[in-house]
Design a protein around this motif. Structure first.
Motif, PDB file in Angstrom:
ATOM      1  N   THR A 176       0.832  -1.199   0.000  1.00  0.00           N
ATOM      2  CA  THR A 176       0.000   0.000   0.000  1.00  0.00           C
ATOM      3  C   THR A 176       0.869   1.252   0.000  1.00  0.00           C
ATOM      4  N   PHE A 177       0.331   2.300  -0.623  1.00  0.00           N
ATOM      5  CA  PHE A 177       0.988   3.598  -0.710  1.00  0.00           C
ATOM      6  C   PHE A 177      -0.023   4.644  -0.261  1.00  0.00           C
ATOM      7  N   GLU A 178       0.406   5.542   0.631  1.00  0.00           N
ATOM      8  CA  GLU A 178      -0.563   6.463   1.214  1.00  0.00           C
ATOM      9  C   GLU A 178       0.051   7.825   1.488  1.00  0.00           C
ATOM     10  N   ARG A 179      -0.749   8.856   1.293  1.00  0.00           N
ATOM     11  CA  ARG A 179      -0.395  10.226   1.668  1.00  0.00           C
ATOM     12  C   ARG A 179      -1.590  10.821   2.396  1.00  0.00           C
ATOM     13  N   ILE A 180      -1.407  11.204   3.647  1.00  0.00           N
ATOM     14  CA  ILE A 180      -2.455  11.855   4.426  1.00  0.00           C
ATOM     15  C   ILE A 180      -2.230  13.361   4.360  1.00  0.00           C
ATOM     16  N   TYR A 181      -3.259  14.106   3.983  1.00  0.00           N
ATOM     17  CA  TYR A 181      -3.125  15.557   3.868  1.00  0.00           C
ATOM     18  C   TYR A 181      -3.488  16.215   5.196  1.00  0.00           C
ATOM     19  N   PRO A 182      -2.829  17.335   5.519  1.00  0.00           N
ATOM     20  CA  PRO A 182      -3.008  17.945   6.852  1.00  0.00           C
ATOM     21  C   PRO A 182      -4.237  18.846   6.954  1.00  0.00           C
ATOM     22  N   PHE A 183      -5.311  18.494   6.265  1.00  0.00           N
ATOM     23  CA  PHE A 183      -6.537  19.292   6.305  1.00  0.00           C
ATOM     24  C   PHE A 183      -7.696  18.445   5.808  1.00  0.00           C
ATOM     25  N   GLY A 184      -8.892  18.987   5.922  1.00  0.00           N
ATOM     26  CA  GLY A 184     -10.089  18.317   5.424  1.00  0.00           C
ATOM     27  C   GLY A 184     -10.954  19.293   4.658  1.00  0.00           C
ATOM     28  N   TRP A 185     -12.040  18.789   4.129  1.00  0.00           N
ATOM     29  CA  TRP A 185     -13.046  19.626   3.463  1.00  0.00           C
ATOM     30  C   TRP A 185     -14.294  19.660   4.325  1.00  0.00           C
ATOM     31  N   LEU A 186     -14.711  20.865   4.704  1.00  0.00           N
ATOM     32  CA  LEU A 186     -16.010  21.052   5.329  1.00  0.00           C
ATOM     33  C   LEU A 186     -17.002  21.351   4.218  1.00  0.00           C
ATOM     34  N   GLY A 187     -17.986  20.484   4.050  1.00  0.00           N
ATOM     35  CA  GLY A 187     -18.933  20.644   2.951  1.00  0.00           C
ATOM     36  C   GLY A 187     -20.363  20.765   3.437  1.00  0.00           C
ATOM     37  N   ILE A 188     -21.165  21.520   2.698  1.00  0.00           N
ATOM     38  CA  ILE A 188     -22.597  21.614   2.986  1.00  0.00           C
ATOM     39  C   ILE A 188     -23.384  21.467   1.690  1.00  0.00           C
ATOM     40  N   ILE A 189     -24.605  21.036   1.846  1.00  0.00           N
ATOM     41  CA  ILE A 189     -25.586  21.043   0.766  1.00  0.00           C
ATOM     42  C   ILE A 189     -26.714  21.959   1.192  1.00  0.00           C
ATOM     43  N   ALA A 190     -27.155  22.816   0.286  1.00  0.00           N
ATOM     44  CA  ALA A 190     -28.242  23.739   0.586  1.00  0.00           C
ATOM     45  C   ALA A 190     -29.133  23.899  -0.643  1.00  0.00           C
ATOM     46  N   ASP A 191     -30.407  24.026  -0.415  1.00  0.00           N
ATOM     47  CA  ASP A 191     -31.343  24.231  -1.522  1.00  0.00           C
ATOM     48  C   ASP A 191     -31.373  25.704  -1.907  1.00  0.00           C
ATOM     49  N   VAL A 192     -30.280  26.131  -2.528  1.00  0.00           N
ATOM     50  CA  VAL A 192     -30.140  27.487  -3.061  1.00  0.00           C
ATOM     51  C   VAL A 192     -29.511  27.367  -4.449  1.00  0.00           C
ATOM     52  N   PRO A 193     -29.798  28.308  -5.351  1.00  0.00           N
ATOM     53  CA  PRO A 193     -29.199  28.239  -6.687  1.00  0.00           C
ATOM     54  C   PRO A 193     -27.685  28.348  -6.616  1.00  0.00           C
ATOM     55  N   PRO A 194     -26.954  27.584  -7.435  1.00  0.00           N
ATOM     56  CA  PRO A 194     -25.490  27.691  -7.455  1.00  0.00           C
ATOM     57  C   PRO A 194     -25.044  29.090  -7.857  1.00  0.00           C
ATOM     58  N   VAL A 195     -23.880  29.484  -7.374  1.00  0.00           N
ATOM     59  CA  VAL A 195     -23.376  30.825  -7.665  1.00  0.00           C
ATOM     60  C   VAL A 195     -22.897  30.932  -9.112  1.00  0.00           C
ATOM     61  N   ASN A 196     -22.639  29.795  -9.746  1.00  0.00           N
ATOM     62  CA  ASN A 196     -22.155  29.795 -11.130  1.00  0.00           C
ATOM     63  C   ASN A 196     -22.676  28.548 -11.827  1.00  0.00           C
ATOM     64  N   HIS A 197     -22.774  28.578 -13.148  1.00  0.00           N
ATOM     65  CA  HIS A 197     -23.288  27.421 -13.871  1.00  0.00           C
ATOM     66  C   HIS A 197     -22.235  26.339 -14.042  1.00  0.00           C
ATOM     67  N   GLU A 198     -20.980  26.631 -13.693  1.00  0.00           N
ATOM     68  CA  GLU A 198     -19.903  25.642 -13.704  1.00  0.00           C
ATOM     69  C   GLU A 198     -19.165  25.701 -12.368  1.00  0.00           C
ATOM     70  N   LEU A 199     -18.357  24.661 -12.088  1.00  0.00           N
ATOM     71  CA  LEU A 199     -17.654  24.606 -10.809  1.00  0.00           C
ATOM     72  C   LEU A 199     -16.584  25.693 -10.720  1.00  0.00           C
ATOM     73  N   ILE A 200     -16.375  26.197  -9.508  1.00  0.00           N
ATOM     74  CA  ILE A 200     -15.317  27.175  -9.232  1.00  0.00           C
ATOM     75  C   ILE A 200     -14.394  26.594  -8.171  1.00  0.00           C
ATOM     76  N   TYR A 201     -13.117  26.435  -8.514  1.00  0.00           N
ATOM     77  CA  TYR A 201     -12.072  26.019  -7.575  1.00  0.00           C
ATOM     78  C   TYR A 201     -11.289  27.262  -7.190  1.00  0.00           C
ATOM     79  N   ALA A 202     -11.233  27.566  -5.899  1.00  0.00           N
ATOM     80  CA  ALA A 202     -10.616  28.813  -5.449  1.00  0.00           C
ATOM     81  C   ALA A 202      -9.376  28.572  -4.601  1.00  0.00           C
ATOM     82  N   ASN A 203      -8.284  29.235  -4.985  1.00  0.00           N
ATOM     83  CA  ASN A 203      -7.060  29.263  -4.191  1.00  0.00           C
ATOM     84  C   ASN A 203      -7.016  30.614  -3.486  1.00  0.00           C
TER      85      ASN A 203
END
Length: 390
Positions: A176-203
């Motif tokens: 096995t080969f593994e890399r653990i990243y020092p963070f997580g993703w906090l995610g939510i789902i909400a019944d609201v229109p998306p802010v954009n018609h395509e995905l936005i990845y933000a740095n």
């Protein structure tokens, strides 16, 4: 019971493999430790490569995806308070992705299996594969207080990272080969229109953020958080405030907030187990590999495993050839490692790593700046995002 293929796990990988086998007239039984309702309650990925979409069509379970899924021809990368669009369609000669939730994929495959008479056994306790290094493997499990056994020709371990299939392999037979990243993703789902018609990845200097969706009226948002954060410490208002801080100003102002329907924190890891075949036991999907979700590859890698495994099994029964199953592990892992590389690159480029400091941030900025001044670099990103060919 007796069947040709015993499949452990009723997630998308197991269901997809089972349906393709059923369509080809190859007997199979799916055994799942959880209830059907629990499997359907899992909220996971939602971006399908064209190859994955094509496999759903081939399985006869793609009609609702084609009717309700959202075809996307690009993505946005946000940095320096600006958004930059990656034209996936133009850079790849007409390829796109489809936004369609994993829960819906699972439901469609379950419905198709029921309609075609496929056998699925849910709430099976203590599932164990036996003798897969010999000619006559079998599964044992408990159901309604009775011990059950399924004799079979092959076992497909599609039961996820924590499943029994990989754990049943002797330690000296697997690496096995593994890399653990020092963070997580906090995610939510909400019944609201998306802010954009395509995905936005933000740095952003405060950390990564992702604006996604499940439909034109249901949004899925994520922010990078410390690995030890707790969901309880993130009321909805705090989440929406933090999300807006990490987006370009115009985008942040357009975000529509609403009560969360689901909220969770997912740790990030890269993981691969080699090989993916052990005699008459095959691993597929998360049982063999995990990718950070940044590249949208987890569900799609499970589909490519199924593609190779199904082709090999079909050759075995219909053409009396072992070539496909003999090549399964090598073929699958070649594509797995390329997807691992892409997901690792996306994660390293878009997230903040505290240990890298100001130098690391400058490198990230240079990487992103170069990306949007190089057609070749953009093409590499686009080709990997829409999915490498099987």
């Amino acid at each position: 019971m007796r069947t040709k293929i015993a499949i452990i796990g009723s997630g998308p990988a197991g269901l997809l493999l089972g349906q393709l086998l059923t369509n080809a007239g190859i007997d199979n039984v799916i055994v799942e430790r959880a209830s059907k309702e629990h499997v359907l309650s899992r909220i996971r990925a939602g971006v399908l490569e064209e190859g994955m979409a094509g496999l759903l069509d081939e399985a006869g379970a793609g009609d609702r995806m084609r009717a309700e899924g959202l075809p996307h021809e690009g993505i946005d990368l946000a940095f320096d308070n600006r958004r930059h669009r990656v034209d996936l369609f133009g850079l790849t000669g007409g390829k796109r992705v489809i936004v369609y939730g994993q829960t819906e994929v699972t439901r469609d495959l379950m419905d198709k299996r029921a309609a075609t008479g496929g056998v699925s056994i849910y709430q099976a306790a203590n599932v164990l594969p036996h003798d897969f290094n010999r000619d006559r493997p079998y599964l044992t499990f408990e159901k309604d207080g009775r011990e059950m056994r399924i004799d079979c020709d092959f076992i497909a371990g599609c039961d996820g990272y924590h499943g029994i299939a990989r754990k049943s392999v002797p330690e000296d037979a697997i690496e096995t080969f593994e890399r653990i990243y020092p963070f997580g993703w906090l995610g939510i789902i909400a019944d609201v229109p998306p802010v954009n018609h395509e995905l936005i990845y933000a740095n952003h200097e405060r950390g990564f953020a992702l604006c996604s969706m499940r439909s034109t009226t249901r949004s899925r948002y994520y922010v990078q958080v410390e690995a030890d954060e707790r969901v309880e410490d993130w009321p909805d208002q705090r989440f929406w405030d933090e999300l807006r801080r990490r987006l370009p100003q115009g985008t942040a102002e357009a975000v529509i907030a609403g009560p969360s329907l689901e909220k969770s924190i997912a740790p990030l890891r890269s993981f691969v187990a080699e090989p993916m075949r052990f005699g008459r036991l095959f691993l597929a999907g998360d049982a063999a590999h995990i990718v950070p979700p940044t590249g949208a590859k987890g569900l799609n890698l499970a589909a490519s495993d199924v593609r190779y495994l199904f082709d090999g099994i079909r050759e075995y029964y219909l053409e009396k050839s072992t070539a496909g199953i003999d090549d399964y592990s090598q073929k699958a892992l070649s594509r797995v490692w390329k997807a691992e590389r892409f997901s690792w690159w996306m994660t390293n480029t878009m997230h903040r790593f505290p240990e890298q400091g100001p130098f690391g941030q400058k490198i990230q900025h240079a990487e992103l700046d170069y990306l949007f001044h190089s057609q070749a670099a953009l093409t590499v990103l686009a080709e990997n995002y829409v999915g490498l060919p099987y």
